[in-house]
Design a protein around this motif. Structure first.
Motif, PDB file in Angstrom:
ATOM      1  N   SER A 155      -0.875  -1.174   1.324  1.00 32.88           N
ATOM      2  CA  SER A 155      -0.891  -0.864  -0.626  1.00 32.88           C
ATOM      3  C   SER A 155       0.680  -1.624  -0.340  1.00 32.88           C
ATOM      4  O   SER A 155       1.898  -2.006   0.068  1.00 32.88           O
ATOM      5  CB  SER A 155      -0.842   0.280  -0.938  1.00 32.88           C
ATOM      6  N   ILE A 156       1.071  -2.221  -1.444  1.00 32.31           N
ATOM      7  CA  ILE A 156       2.278  -2.630  -2.190  1.00 32.31           C
ATOM      8  C   ILE A 156       2.701  -1.892  -2.135  1.00 32.31           C
ATOM      9  O   ILE A 156       4.164  -1.983  -1.874  1.00 32.31           O
ATOM     10  CB  ILE A 156       1.587  -3.437  -3.568  1.00 32.31           C
ATOM     11  N   TYR A 157       2.153  -0.679  -2.266  1.00 32.40           N
ATOM     12  CA  TYR A 157       4.160   0.822  -1.987  1.00 32.40           C
ATOM     13  C   TYR A 157       4.105   1.432  -0.462  1.00 32.40           C
ATOM     14  O   TYR A 157       4.953   1.819  -0.325  1.00 32.40           O
ATOM     15  CB  TYR A 157       3.407   1.965  -2.475  1.00 32.40           C
ATOM     16  N   GLY A 158       3.937   0.366   0.553  1.00 34.54           N
ATOM     17  CA  GLY A 158       4.064   0.117   1.166  1.00 34.54           C
ATOM     18  C   GLY A 158       5.132  -1.006   1.642  1.00 34.54           C
ATOM     19  O   GLY A 158       5.722  -0.890   2.662  1.00 34.54           O
ATOM     20  N   LEU A 159       5.130  -1.375   0.437  1.00 36.71           N
ATOM     21  CA  LEU A 159       6.443  -2.934   0.537  1.00 36.71           C
ATOM     22  C   LEU A 159       7.267  -2.923  -0.395  1.00 36.71           C
ATOM     23  O   LEU A 159       8.246  -3.148   0.127  1.00 36.71           O
ATOM     24  CB  LEU A 159       5.634  -4.183   0.205  1.00 36.71           C
ATOM     25  N   VAL A 160       7.309  -1.888  -1.467  1.00 37.38           N
ATOM     26  CA  VAL A 160       7.755  -1.953  -2.433  1.00 37.38           C
ATOM     27  C   VAL A 160       7.955  -0.406  -3.171  1.00 37.38           C
ATOM     28  O   VAL A 160       6.944   0.179  -3.453  1.00 37.38           O
ATOM     29  CB  VAL A 160       7.820  -2.303  -3.743  1.00 37.38           C
ATOM     30  N   PRO A 182      -0.413  15.071 -13.255  1.00 37.59           N
ATOM     31  CA  PRO A 182      -0.857  13.716 -13.703  1.00 37.59           C
ATOM     32  C   PRO A 182      -0.959  12.942 -12.764  1.00 37.59           C
ATOM     33  O   PRO A 182      -0.070  12.838 -11.586  1.00 37.59           O
ATOM     34  CB  PRO A 182       0.370  13.674 -15.301  1.00 37.59           C
ATOM     35  N   LEU A 183      -1.109  11.634 -13.139  1.00 34.26           N
ATOM     36  CA  LEU A 183      -1.625  10.642 -12.678  1.00 34.26           C
ATOM     37  C   LEU A 183      -0.005  10.229 -12.045  1.00 34.26           C
ATOM     38  O   LEU A 183       0.894  10.053 -12.465  1.00 34.26           O
ATOM     39  CB  LEU A 183      -2.590   9.617 -12.704  1.00 34.26           C
ATOM     40  N   ASN A 184       0.194   9.853 -10.424  1.00 31.12           N
ATOM     41  CA  ASN A 184       1.151   9.462  -9.688  1.00 31.12           C
ATOM     42  C   ASN A 184       1.612   8.844  -8.800  1.00 31.12           C
ATOM     43  O   ASN A 184       0.201   8.655  -8.035  1.00 31.12           O
ATOM     44  CB  ASN A 184       2.314  10.292  -9.902  1.00 31.12           C
ATOM     45  N   LEU A 185       1.966   8.490  -8.252  1.00 28.68           N
ATOM     46  CA  LEU A 185       2.210   7.843  -6.683  1.00 28.68           C
ATOM     47  C   LEU A 185       3.559   8.898  -6.059  1.00 28.68           C
ATOM     48  O   LEU A 185       4.473   8.733  -5.769  1.00 28.68           O
ATOM     49  CB  LEU A 185       2.729   6.478  -6.200  1.00 28.68           C
ATOM     50  N   VAL A 190       3.537   6.260  -0.193  1.00 25.38           N
ATOM     51  CA  VAL A 190       4.086   5.481   0.741  1.00 25.38           C
ATOM     52  C   VAL A 190       4.840   5.482   1.878  1.00 25.38           C
ATOM     53  O   VAL A 190       4.861   4.358   2.382  1.00 25.38           O
ATOM     54  CB  VAL A 190       5.791   6.122  -0.759  1.00 25.38           C
ATOM     55  N   ALA A 191       5.266   6.777   2.039  1.00 32.39           N
ATOM     56  CA  ALA A 191       5.681   6.994   3.658  1.00 32.39           C
ATOM     57  C   ALA A 191       4.335   6.219   4.653  1.00 32.39           C
ATOM     58  O   ALA A 191       4.869   5.823   5.543  1.00 32.39           O
ATOM     59  CB  ALA A 191       5.445   8.098   4.389  1.00 32.39           C
ATOM     60  N   THR A 192       3.134   6.980   4.458  1.00 34.50           N
ATOM     61  CA  THR A 192       2.150   6.752   5.575  1.00 34.50           C
ATOM     62  C   THR A 192       1.559   4.854   5.094  1.00 34.50           C
ATOM     63  O   THR A 192       1.047   4.006   6.601  1.00 34.50           O
ATOM     64  CB  THR A 192       1.095   7.241   5.303  1.00 34.50           C
ATOM     65  N   LYS A 193       1.844   4.158   4.134  1.00 35.97           N
ATOM     66  CA  LYS A 193       1.430   2.851   4.060  1.00 35.97           C
ATOM     67  C   LYS A 193       2.011   1.875   4.635  1.00 35.97           C
ATOM     68  O   LYS A 193       1.923   0.611   4.876  1.00 35.97           O
ATOM     69  CB  LYS A 193       1.024   2.008   3.073  1.00 35.97           C
ATOM     70  N   GLY A 194       3.598   2.570   4.513  1.00 35.16           N
ATOM     71  CA  GLY A 194       5.003   2.065   4.820  1.00 35.16           C
ATOM     72  C   GLY A 194       4.690   1.533   6.748  1.00 35.16           C
ATOM     73  O   GLY A 194       4.640   0.651   6.838  1.00 35.16           O
TER      74      GLY A 194
END
Length: 278
Positions: A155-160, A182-185, A190-194
């Motif tokens: 994901s982009i959230y593995g990068l930023v 509510p929708l959030n990230l 983040v940790a697993t995608k990175g």
């Protein structure tokens, strides 16, 4: 190295042809997994669609000619061993693996201060441990076939880091995934995608001598019926001015599993409408 024996890639149909190739997609009954299965089957591959529900696997396989559905919880080592054993015995080879699992257990959308250890572990076990278990089993089969390609969905959230501003104003009642929050990230994502991005580089150097390539596809956000406030915030921050559609990644996945990317390993292909270019 005898470079004269490397077949030139000059014909577009040849470059992207997957005829007689066998590929396995985990998380295969999700919207993105099904997109991948459809386009890769049209390129000639025989697809094994795997997910936690055998019923959903069967439904997906019935939709795509020549495909097979095999249920598997990728966080369970015994089930993973059984999955790859069946692929080897029933299809005889494995040419590419696409790890596409994205777990969303109970409590997935809870705020950081209330996030439970159990939820964190469940996400990590599916996303990260599952990637390890499947890649290890796939490597054994691919070596017997003379090589192959592994693609890991990050994901982009593995990068930023997530831009938390785009989630301001999101309401629990409008979360399209049926959560009480509510929708959030969440940080577990983040940790697993990175981690997947880093792990793919390890595999690239570990397995290159066996003819096995390991790359990552990092998608940007996909429009999936999210509420208006989120959609406007996300698209307003995206250079291309829109979210992705699920089919926007089909070209990238075909590239990554085919000979079109045969000299590419340890890389991360980012398809995000320019999100990470800011």
């Amino acid at each position: 190295m005898d470079y004269d024996n490397i077949e030139p890639l000059v014909d577009a149909k040849q470059i992207f042809d997957l005829t007689d190739k066998v590929g396995l997609i985990t998380g295969g009954t999700g919207k993105l997994g099904l997109e991948f299965a459809r386009v890769l089957a049209k390129a000639g591959a025989r697809i094994v669609i795997s997910d936690v529900s055998q019923c959903r696997c069967d439904e997906a396989a019935a939709e795509i000619d020549g495909s097979v559905g095999i249920a598997c919880d990728v966080s369970n080592g015994e089930q993973v061993s059984g999955l790859f054993s069946r692929v080897g015995s029933e299809l005889g080879r494995l040419d590419f693996l696409i790890c596409n699992v994205m777990a969303k257990p109970d409590g997935y959308y809870r705020q950081f201060s209330d996030y439970s250890e159990e939820t964190w572990d469940a996400v990590s076990n599916a996303n990260l441990k599952g990637t390890f278990l499947c890649s290890r089993a796939a490597a054994s089969l691919m070596k017997k076939s003379g090589g192959g390609a592994m693609v890991f969905l990050a994901s982009i959230y593995g990068l930023v880091a997530p831009d938390q501003r785009i989630y301001e104003g999101c309401k629990p009642a409008e979360n399209p995934y049926g959560a009480d929050e509510p929708l959030n990230l969440p940080g577990s994502y983040v940790a697993t995608k990175g981690g997947i991005i880093a792990y793919s580089r390890y595999l690239a150097t570990q397995l290159a001598s066996d003819g096995i390539r390991a790359n990552v596809l990092s998608p940007g956000g996909v429009y999936d019926g999210q509420e208006r406030a989120f959609h406007e915030a996300y698209t307003g921050r995206t250079p291309m001015g829109r979210m992705a559609t699920y089919s926007d990644f089909n070209g990238a996945i075909l590239f990554l599993v085919s000979d079109a990317s045969r000299y590419m390993t340890g890389s991360n292909l980012v398809v995000d409408g320019g999100w990470t270019a800011w």
